[in-house]
Write an enzyme that holds these catalytic residues in place. Structure first.
Site, PDB file in Angstrom:
ATOM      1  N   CYS A 179     -15.542   6.651  32.546  1.00  0.00           N
ATOM      2  CA  CYS A 179     -14.328   6.926  32.618  1.00  0.00           C
ATOM      3  C   CYS A 179     -13.980   8.441  32.694  1.00  0.00           C
ATOM      4  O   CYS A 179     -14.792   8.978  31.772  1.00  0.00           O
ATOM      5  CB  CYS A 179     -13.553   6.407  31.416  1.00  0.00           C
ATOM      6  SG  CYS A 179     -11.612   7.172  31.143  1.00  0.00           S
ATOM      7  N   CYS A 217     -10.421  11.411  25.416  1.00  0.00           N
ATOM      8  CA  CYS A 217      -9.736  10.441  24.754  1.00  0.00           C
ATOM      9  C   CYS A 217     -10.206   9.845  23.420  1.00  0.00           C
ATOM     10  O   CYS A 217      -9.560   9.839  22.684  1.00  0.00           O
ATOM     11  CB  CYS A 217      -9.520   9.649  25.946  1.00  0.00           C
ATOM     12  SG  CYS A 217      -8.666   8.052  25.146  1.00  0.00           S
ATOM     13  N   CYS A 245     -12.389   4.759  23.768  1.00  0.00           N
ATOM     14  CA  CYS A 245     -13.446   3.871  24.055  1.00  0.00           C
ATOM     15  C   CYS A 245     -14.663   4.562  23.513  1.00  0.00           C
ATOM     16  O   CYS A 245     -15.374   4.791  24.422  1.00  0.00           O
ATOM     17  CB  CYS A 245     -13.558   3.362  25.367  1.00  0.00           C
ATOM     18  SG  CYS A 245     -12.238   2.585  26.017  1.00  0.00           S
ATOM     19  N   GLN A 292      -0.933 -10.671  20.559  1.00  0.00           N
ATOM     20  CA  GLN A 292      -2.115  -9.963  20.526  1.00  0.00           C
ATOM     21  C   GLN A 292      -2.472  -9.188  21.889  1.00  0.00           C
ATOM     22  O   GLN A 292      -2.011  -9.695  23.156  1.00  0.00           O
ATOM     23  CB  GLN A 292      -3.313 -11.006  20.508  1.00  0.00           C
ATOM     24  CG  GLN A 292      -3.491 -11.514  19.054  1.00  0.00           C
ATOM     25  CD  GLN A 292      -4.208 -10.974  18.199  1.00  0.00           C
ATOM     26  OE1 GLN A 292      -4.622  -9.638  18.616  1.00  0.00           O
ATOM     27  NE2 GLN A 292      -4.290 -11.541  17.140  1.00  0.00           N
ATOM     28  N   GLU A 346       6.796 -16.346   7.337  1.00  0.00           N
ATOM     29  CA  GLU A 346       6.637 -15.010   7.923  1.00  0.00           C
ATOM     30  C   GLU A 346       7.930 -14.334   7.270  1.00  0.00           C
ATOM     31  O   GLU A 346       9.160 -14.951   7.282  1.00  0.00           O
ATOM     32  CB  GLU A 346       6.833 -15.084   9.408  1.00  0.00           C
ATOM     33  CG  GLU A 346       7.186 -13.701  10.246  1.00  0.00           C
ATOM     34  CD  GLU A 346       6.087 -12.682   9.993  1.00  0.00           C
ATOM     35  OE1 GLU A 346       6.636 -11.740   9.558  1.00  0.00           O
ATOM     36  OE2 GLU A 346       4.976 -12.726  10.225  1.00  0.00           O
ATOM     37  N   ASP A 377      -3.962 -15.180   8.862  1.00  0.00           N
ATOM     38  CA  ASP A 377      -4.366 -14.140   9.799  1.00  0.00           C
ATOM     39  C   ASP A 377      -3.491 -12.804   9.370  1.00  0.00           C
ATOM     40  O   ASP A 377      -2.611 -12.179   9.920  1.00  0.00           O
ATOM     41  CB  ASP A 377      -3.775 -14.487  11.142  1.00  0.00           C
ATOM     42  CG  ASP A 377      -4.442 -13.314  12.195  1.00  0.00           C
ATOM     43  OD1 ASP A 377      -5.044 -12.557  11.956  1.00  0.00           O
ATOM     44  OD2 ASP A 377      -3.649 -13.370  13.440  1.00  0.00           O
ATOM     45  N   CYS A 382      -9.158  -8.992  11.541  1.00  0.00           N
ATOM     46  CA  CYS A 382      -9.396  -7.939  12.547  1.00  0.00           C
ATOM     47  C   CYS A 382     -10.306  -6.940  11.643  1.00  0.00           C
ATOM     48  O   CYS A 382     -10.263  -5.741  12.226  1.00  0.00           O
ATOM     49  CB  CYS A 382      -8.129  -7.350  13.169  1.00  0.00           C
ATOM     50  SG  CYS A 382      -6.914  -6.851  11.880  1.00  0.00           S
TER      51      CYS A 382
END
Length: 388
Positions: free
Chosen positions: A8, A14, A17, A220, A270, A318, A345
């Protein structure tokens, strides 16, 4: 044997990544080792397996949500792109290897339209200007594309022309929403939204289920791997007749479970009322309104009150990156479900929470790492626990 690597032109500036130069199989090995290092000893003591990590066949174009900040540039130009790592300096980007191809093209078009119409970008140092961010969501299994314009003010001069110009520049966009964020904050989105074009929502599909996605909905970013994640969570609750879906958001996991397992009863909790309303619509759209109910409440408080009188065979949780809380985990233990599927996560906070559940009488049955975000250091983990 040579491994394919990806390049890239702005990768160094950046920083998004950070592992882009690392061959993908080596990335997966590193993530596998990370999960085994954090959870392997606990799993081994319980006689559980750490599964091989589930990666992607082709780890590109997987992000279906993209965003950009805006800033002034010389000559009246409007700058957009990514913040350089650790700074608020914007690195321009024409294409992004890991985003849906439509997304960056639309974000750049917004900057050009703002230039043409002399809409001033936000100046975060002085707290003035109009256009703060733009966010694009692209359907994975649908052609829906939502564009969210985040502004400092609610009144947009020449809004009709703005919408007309954007529709010409971005004909693939199916709805445009203005989100107002008038706070001095690093958070992208504010609390108030108004629809400028189209229905104000979009739809996408996961595991054969259709979901409504609003401008502030949690959904997601990597849908292909989300299906892997959800399948593992649903397997973790297998055999249950009543499931509590904590941190349920717009109901995605619970609804997928109810569609897959006819007769399963799901209760989702929630605290964001708008998300609960959306979850109810999603349940109706997928024909499981009778088997899925949703409660607008803080999950910890609900389990200590109304939920304490209910029985659940399994809990799917989650939580956000910060993980859960001792109070929430104690509430789950008081419900005494036979099975818990913990989707995380952040394996560091998951390891911390699993120690608490271990002390509450649960043992690990399976640890399943999933690579949701190739070329980054992040790794997801779905852990199944059973009650001793």
């Amino acid at each position: 044997m040579g491994y394919k690597t990806y390049t890239c032109p702005i990768a160094r500036d950046c920083g998004g990544c950070e592992w882009l130069a690392v061959p993908y199989p080596i990335q997966l090995r590193r993530k596998q080792a990370q999960v085994e290092g954090l959870l392997g000893d606990m799993a081994e003591k319980d006689g559980a397996a750490v599964n091989p990590i589930r990666g992607m066949d082709e780890p590109v174009r997987y992000r279906h949500k993209a965003a950009t900040p805006f800033a002034h540039a010389r000559g009246g130009r409007v700058l957009c792109g990514f913040y350089a790592a650790g700074t608020h300096r914007i690195v321009p980007c024409e294409k992004c290897l890991v985003e849906d191809e439509r997304a960056r093209r639309i974000l750049n078009a917004v900057a050009r339209v703002a230039e043409k119409l002399h809409i001033p970008p936000y100046d975060e140092d002085r707290g003035v200007g109009v256009l703060r961010h733009a966010v694009v969501r692209c359907g994975w299994k649908t052609d829906d594309v939502m564009l969210v314009l985040v502004t400092r003010v609610s009144e947009l001069r020449g809004v009709d022309r703005l919408v007309a110009e954007l529709r010409v520049a971005c004909p693939e966009v199916t709805t445009i929403v203005q989100n107002v964020n008038d706070r001095r904050t690093n958070a992208i989105l504010g609390r108030h939204c108004q629809t400028l074009f189209g229905p104000g929502v979009m739809h996408d599909e996961l595991l054969g289920c259709t979901f409504e996605i609003g401008p502030t909905s949690f959904y997601q970013t990597s849908p292909a791997q989300t299906e892997v994640l959800y399948e593992l969570a649903i397997e973790g609750a297998s055999g249950a007749r009543r499931v509590l879906d904590a941190y349920c958001g717009t109901g995605t996991i619970g609804i997928c479970a109810a569609v897959k397992e006819p007769g399963l009863q799901v209760v989702g909790v929630e605290q964001v009322t708008g998300a609960v309303a959306c979850a109810r619509r999603n349940a109706g759209a997928n024909g499981v309104a009778d088997s899925c109910s949703f409660v607008a409440a803080d999950a910890t408080a609900w389990m200590a009150g109304e939920g304490a009188r209910e029985h659940f065979d399994a809990v799917i949780m989650d939580p956000p990156r910060a993980g859960s809380t001792p109070e929430f985990l104690a509430g789950v233990a008081r419900l005494a479900p036979e099975r818990i599927a913990y989707v995380s996560c952040n394996v560091v906070t998951q390891a911390r929470d699993l120690e608490v559940l271990h002390q509450q009488g649960y043992r690990l049955e399976r640890v399943a790492p999933v690579d949701m975000f190739p070329h980054t250091k992040h790794v997801e983990s779905v852990v199944t626990l059973t009650r001793r």
